[in-house]
Design a protein around this motif. Structure first.
Motif, PDB file in Angstrom:
ATOM      1  N   SER A 135      15.138   5.172  -9.531  1.00 24.54           N
ATOM      2  CA  SER A 135      15.497   6.585  -9.408  1.00 24.54           C
ATOM      3  C   SER A 135      15.155   7.119  -8.024  1.00 24.54           C
ATOM      4  CB  SER A 135      14.797   7.420 -10.488  1.00 24.54           C
ATOM      5  OG  SER A 135      15.175   6.992 -11.766  1.00 24.54           O
ATOM      6  N   ASN A 136      15.338   6.269  -7.051  1.00 29.07           N
ATOM      7  CA  ASN A 136      15.084   6.623  -5.652  1.00 29.07           C
ATOM      8  C   ASN A 136      13.637   7.038  -5.400  1.00 29.07           C
ATOM      9  OD1 ASN A 136      16.155   6.691  -3.052  1.00 29.07           O
ATOM     10  ND2 ASN A 136      16.444   8.911  -3.117  1.00 29.07           N
ATOM     11  N   THR A 137      12.705   6.573  -6.249  1.00 31.90           N
ATOM     12  CA  THR A 137      11.279   6.865  -6.085  1.00 31.90           C
ATOM     13  C   THR A 137      10.515   5.544  -6.061  1.00 31.90           C
ATOM     14  OG1 THR A 137      11.498   8.958  -7.262  1.00 31.90           O
ATOM     15  CG2 THR A 137       9.272   8.027  -7.083  1.00 31.90           C
ATOM     16  N   GLU A 138       9.610   5.387  -5.114  1.00 35.94           N
ATOM     17  CA  GLU A 138       8.840   4.147  -5.033  1.00 35.94           C
ATOM     18  C   GLU A 138       7.947   4.017  -6.265  1.00 35.94           C
ATOM     19  OE1 GLU A 138       6.297   3.687  -1.647  1.00 35.94           O
ATOM     20  OE2 GLU A 138       5.466   1.819  -2.405  1.00 35.94           O
ATOM     21  N   ARG A 139       7.996   2.839  -6.931  1.00 37.85           N
ATOM     22  CA  ARG A 139       7.197   2.597  -8.131  1.00 37.85           C
ATOM     23  C   ARG A 139       6.158   1.500  -7.926  1.00 37.85           C
ATOM     24  NH1 ARG A 139       8.761   7.209 -10.683  1.00 37.85           N
ATOM     25  NH2 ARG A 139      10.983   7.189 -11.200  1.00 37.85           N
ATOM     26  N   MET A 140       6.442   0.578  -6.992  1.00 33.48           N
ATOM     27  CA  MET A 140       5.514  -0.539  -6.800  1.00 33.48           C
ATOM     28  C   MET A 140       5.572  -0.983  -5.350  1.00 33.48           C
ATOM     29  SD  MET A 140       5.188  -4.037  -9.011  1.00 33.48           S
ATOM     30  CE  MET A 140       6.565  -4.922  -8.310  1.00 33.48           C
ATOM     31  N   ARG A 141       4.433  -1.477  -4.864  1.00 33.46           N
ATOM     32  CA  ARG A 141       4.355  -1.897  -3.467  1.00 33.46           C
ATOM     33  C   ARG A 141       3.386  -3.071  -3.341  1.00 33.46           C
ATOM     34  NH1 ARG A 141       3.327   1.685   1.852  1.00 33.46           N
ATOM     35  NH2 ARG A 141       5.094   2.756   0.928  1.00 33.46           N
ATOM     36  N   ILE A 142       3.724  -4.003  -2.495  1.00 35.45           N
ATOM     37  CA  ILE A 142       2.764  -5.010  -2.056  1.00 35.45           C
ATOM     38  C   ILE A 142       2.454  -4.683  -0.612  1.00 35.45           C
ATOM     39  CG2 ILE A 142       2.306  -7.458  -1.711  1.00 35.45           C
ATOM     40  CD1 ILE A 142       4.419  -8.029  -3.868  1.00 35.45           C
ATOM     41  N   THR A 143       1.198  -4.379  -0.338  1.00 31.59           N
ATOM     42  CA  THR A 143       0.842  -3.939   1.008  1.00 31.59           C
ATOM     43  C   THR A 143       0.842  -5.123   1.968  1.00 31.59           C
ATOM     44  OG1 THR A 143      -1.529  -4.284   0.710  1.00 31.59           O
ATOM     45  CG2 THR A 143      -0.634  -2.166  -0.005  1.00 31.59           C
ATOM     46  N   ASN A 144       0.764  -4.821   3.249  1.00 27.48           N
ATOM     47  CA  ASN A 144       0.797  -5.892   4.259  1.00 27.48           C
ATOM     48  C   ASN A 144      -0.413  -6.808   4.149  1.00 27.48           C
ATOM     49  OD1 ASN A 144      -0.829  -3.719   5.203  1.00 27.48           O
ATOM     50  ND2 ASN A 144      -0.857  -4.662   7.211  1.00 27.48           N
ATOM     51  N   ASP A 145      -1.512  -6.321   3.528  1.00 29.34           N
ATOM     52  CA  ASP A 145      -2.680  -7.194   3.360  1.00 29.34           C
ATOM     53  C   ASP A 145      -2.811  -7.717   1.929  1.00 29.34           C
ATOM     54  OD1 ASP A 145      -3.248  -4.717   2.404  1.00 29.34           O
ATOM     55  OD2 ASP A 145      -5.188  -4.511   3.391  1.00 29.34           O
ATOM     56  N   GLY A 146      -1.719  -7.618   1.144  1.00 25.44           N
ATOM     57  CA  GLY A 146      -1.667  -8.342  -0.122  1.00 25.44           C
ATOM     58  C   GLY A 146      -2.099  -7.595  -1.359  1.00 25.44           C
ATOM     59  N   LEU A 147      -2.367  -6.300  -1.266  1.00 20.28           N
ATOM     60  CA  LEU A 147      -2.741  -5.560  -2.467  1.00 20.28           C
ATOM     61  C   LEU A 147      -1.490  -5.191  -3.259  1.00 20.28           C
ATOM     62  CD1 LEU A 147      -5.469  -3.117  -1.080  1.00 20.28           C
ATOM     63  CD2 LEU A 147      -5.795  -5.285  -2.281  1.00 20.28           C
ATOM     64  N   LEU A 148      -1.561  -5.366  -4.559  1.00 19.92           N
ATOM     65  CA  LEU A 148      -0.467  -4.953  -5.435  1.00 19.92           C
ATOM     66  C   LEU A 148      -0.749  -3.535  -5.894  1.00 19.92           C
ATOM     67  CD1 LEU A 148       2.058  -5.432  -7.165  1.00 19.92           C
ATOM     68  CD2 LEU A 148       0.566  -6.400  -8.925  1.00 19.92           C
ATOM     69  N   GLN A 149       0.177  -2.645  -5.597  1.00 22.26           N
ATOM     70  CA  GLN A 149       0.016  -1.251  -5.987  1.00 22.26           C
ATOM     71  C   GLN A 149       1.202  -0.834  -6.840  1.00 22.26           C
ATOM     72  OE1 GLN A 149      -0.207   0.654  -2.115  1.00 22.26           O
ATOM     73  NE2 GLN A 149      -2.432   0.361  -2.038  1.00 22.26           N
ATOM     74  N   PHE A 150       0.926  -0.065  -7.882  1.00 19.75           N
ATOM     75  CA  PHE A 150       2.036   0.461  -8.665  1.00 19.75           C
ATOM     76  C   PHE A 150       1.633   1.728  -9.389  1.00 19.75           C
ATOM     77  CE2 PHE A 150       0.226  -0.987 -12.614  1.00 19.75           C
ATOM     78  CZ  PHE A 150      -0.263  -2.262 -12.393  1.00 19.75           C
ATOM     79  N   ASN A 151       2.646   2.441  -9.859  1.00 21.04           N
ATOM     80  CA  ASN A 151       2.429   3.662 -10.624  1.00 21.04           C
ATOM     81  C   ASN A 151       2.896   3.400 -12.039  1.00 21.04           C
ATOM     82  OD1 ASN A 151       2.315   6.148 -11.802  1.00 21.04           O
ATOM     83  ND2 ASN A 151       3.638   7.169 -10.325  1.00 21.04           N
ATOM     84  N   SER A 152       1.962   3.122 -12.902  1.00 23.91           N
ATOM     85  CA  SER A 152       2.303   2.890 -14.306  1.00 23.91           C
ATOM     86  C   SER A 152       1.488   3.876 -15.139  1.00 23.91           C
ATOM     87  CB  SER A 152       1.970   1.452 -14.704  1.00 23.91           C
ATOM     88  OG  SER A 152       2.326   1.228 -16.052  1.00 23.91           O
ATOM     89  N   GLY A 153       1.741   5.165 -14.853  1.00 24.06           N
ATOM     90  CA  GLY A 153       0.977   6.207 -15.503  1.00 24.06           C
ATOM     91  C   GLY A 153      -0.250   6.620 -14.720  1.00 24.06           C
ATOM     92  N   TYR A 154      -0.446   5.989 -13.530  1.00 26.27           N
ATOM     93  CA  TYR A 154      -1.600   6.363 -12.700  1.00 26.27           C
ATOM     94  C   TYR A 154      -1.429   7.751 -12.098  1.00 26.27           C
ATOM     95  CZ  TYR A 154      -2.948   1.400 -12.626  1.00 26.27           C
ATOM     96  OH  TYR A 154      -3.327   0.125 -12.959  1.00 26.27           O
ATOM     97  N   GLY A 155      -0.182   8.195 -11.936  1.00 20.51           N
ATOM     98  CA  GLY A 155       0.085   9.457 -11.278  1.00 20.51           C
ATOM     99  C   GLY A 155       0.558   9.268  -9.847  1.00 20.51           C
ATOM    100  N   SER A 156       0.270   8.109  -9.284  1.00 20.43           N
ATOM    101  CA  SER A 156       0.746   7.783  -7.950  1.00 20.43           C
ATOM    102  C   SER A 156       0.691   6.268  -7.797  1.00 20.43           C
ATOM    103  CB  SER A 156      -0.118   8.455  -6.877  1.00 20.43           C
ATOM    104  OG  SER A 156      -1.435   7.962  -6.940  1.00 20.43           O
ATOM    105  N   VAL A 157       1.300   5.780  -6.743  1.00 19.48           N
ATOM    106  CA  VAL A 157       1.226   4.342  -6.479  1.00 19.48           C
ATOM    107  C   VAL A 157      -0.181   4.022  -5.984  1.00 19.48           C
ATOM    108  CG1 VAL A 157       2.105   2.477  -5.056  1.00 19.48           C
ATOM    109  CG2 VAL A 157       3.679   4.158  -6.016  1.00 19.48           C
ATOM    110  N   ALA A 158      -0.921   3.252  -6.758  1.00 13.60           N
ATOM    111  CA  ALA A 158      -2.312   2.937  -6.424  1.00 13.60           C
ATOM    112  C   ALA A 158      -2.567   1.463  -6.692  1.00 13.60           C
ATOM    113  CB  ALA A 158      -3.263   3.791  -7.259  1.00 13.60           C
ATOM    114  N   THR A 159      -3.586   0.930  -6.035  1.00 12.62           N
ATOM    115  CA  THR A 159      -3.906  -0.482  -6.192  1.00 12.62           C
ATOM    116  C   THR A 159      -4.336  -0.787  -7.622  1.00 12.62           C
ATOM    117  OG1 THR A 159      -4.584  -0.654  -3.895  1.00 12.62           O
ATOM    118  CG2 THR A 159      -5.393  -2.352  -5.379  1.00 12.62           C
ATOM    119  N   ALA A 160      -3.779  -1.829  -8.187  1.00 14.27           N
ATOM    120  CA  ALA A 160      -4.135  -2.263  -9.541  1.00 14.27           C
ATOM    121  C   ALA A 160      -5.208  -3.345  -9.439  1.00 14.27           C
ATOM    122  CB  ALA A 160      -2.909  -2.822 -10.251  1.00 14.27           C
TER     123      ALA A 160
END
Lengths: 65, 236
Positions: free
Chosen positions: B106-131
């Protein structure tokens, strides 16, 4: 999963290593012994049937060479 | 009908295929490089790029692998490729923004792998944050013939004595500062059982966790005790 590794622990008793299926899917029981038996300890690989199931006096079990 | 190349004032240059309806672009004196079939499937290195019904397919085929390279200017680039090493999506850039791999819906970022390898996503966290995931877990029966019901990243359990266990990790933790949690319950009856982390019941001593193992005891009111349901997990 039908094998166990036993070794004498520092408290005068015997410790028993129970392997997981996931580890044995990719490694041998000998490799597990090399990894999880404390360095320098003697050990034996035994059949699970050789381990008593009555643990009433578990802390009195001893390792025999 | 022979192939036709037309140029018009309104539709640009049009290249029409022959009677088969397909179009082939050839290099090297007759080697077909690009094929467009009558259903608008496109093949690069693939002469029969047939897609599933209702789907249009773009096929890139190489003898040992295929690569799709996306570039922006001279410094922005990324690859999607496949070979006998697997299917890979690669961002070779290293900057904190340019080096990320992002996924959106829906044109909104939901998940990200950062340049240093952290997996971040928003699965009810309220924002994209490291899991921060569970790095090891096990469920076992500490009574009778001690038996492991299921596990993850655990190579073995060491039964050190009554209610005294060590969990050994398949892959070691990066350091010993992980958070370990354990619980236990007997199979029946209102019997009080608790877990004492980092404790060796046999020697009555504290045992610091290591990167490769964690020791704990299950105990009753007066002494260590074997328990039927024992659960352990480690987070880092």
């Amino acid at each position: 999963m039908n094998q166990r590794i036993i070794y004498p622990n520092d408290d005068g008793g015997v410790s028993i290593i129970i392997p997981t299926l996931e580890y044995l899917a990719e490694h041998t029981i000998e490799e597990l012994a090399a990894k999880d038996v404390p360095a320098g300890k003697p050990y034996k690989i035994v059949d699970v049937a050789d381990i008593p199931t009555d643990r009433t006096f578990r802390n009195a079990w001893e390792y025999k060479e | 009908m022979p192939s036709i190349i037309n140029a018009t004032l309104t539709n640009g240059v049009a290249i029409q295929g022959d009677n088969s309806g397909a179009l082939a672009l050839q290099t090297n004196n007759g080697t077909t490089a690009v094929t467009i079939d009558t259903s608008q499937n496109v093949g690069i290195g693939e002469t029969s790029p047939a897609g599933s019904a209702g789907y249009t397919q773009l096929v890139v085929r190489g003898s040992s692998g295929a690569e799709l390279s996306l570039k922006g200017g001279t410094t922005q680039y990324g690859y999607v490729y496949v070979d006998n090493g697997g299917f890979r999506i690669i961002n070779p850039q290293s900057g904190s923004a340019s080096g990320t791999l992002q996924f959106s819906t829906s044109n909104t970022e939901r998940m990200r792998i950062t340049n240093d390898g952290l997996l971040q996503f928003n699965s009810g966290y309220g924002s994209v944050a490291t899991a921060y995931g569970c790095r090891a877990w096990v469920n076992f029966n500490g009574t009778g013939t001690v038996a492991i019901r299921a596990s993850g990243n655990v190579s073995s359990i060491t039964d050190n004595g009554t209610g005294d266990y060590t969990v050994n990790f398949s892959t070691a933790m990066p350091d010993a500062n992980y958070s370990s949690v354990a619980s236990c319950s007997p199979s029946s009856g209102p019997v009080q059982r608790i877990v004492v982390m980092n404790f060796a019941a046999q020697s009555n001593t504290i045992v610091a966790p290591t990167t490769s193992a964690c020791r704990f005891s299950t105990t009753g009111l007066a002494a260590s005790a074997d328990v039927e349901y024992v659960h352990f997990s480690a987070f880092r």
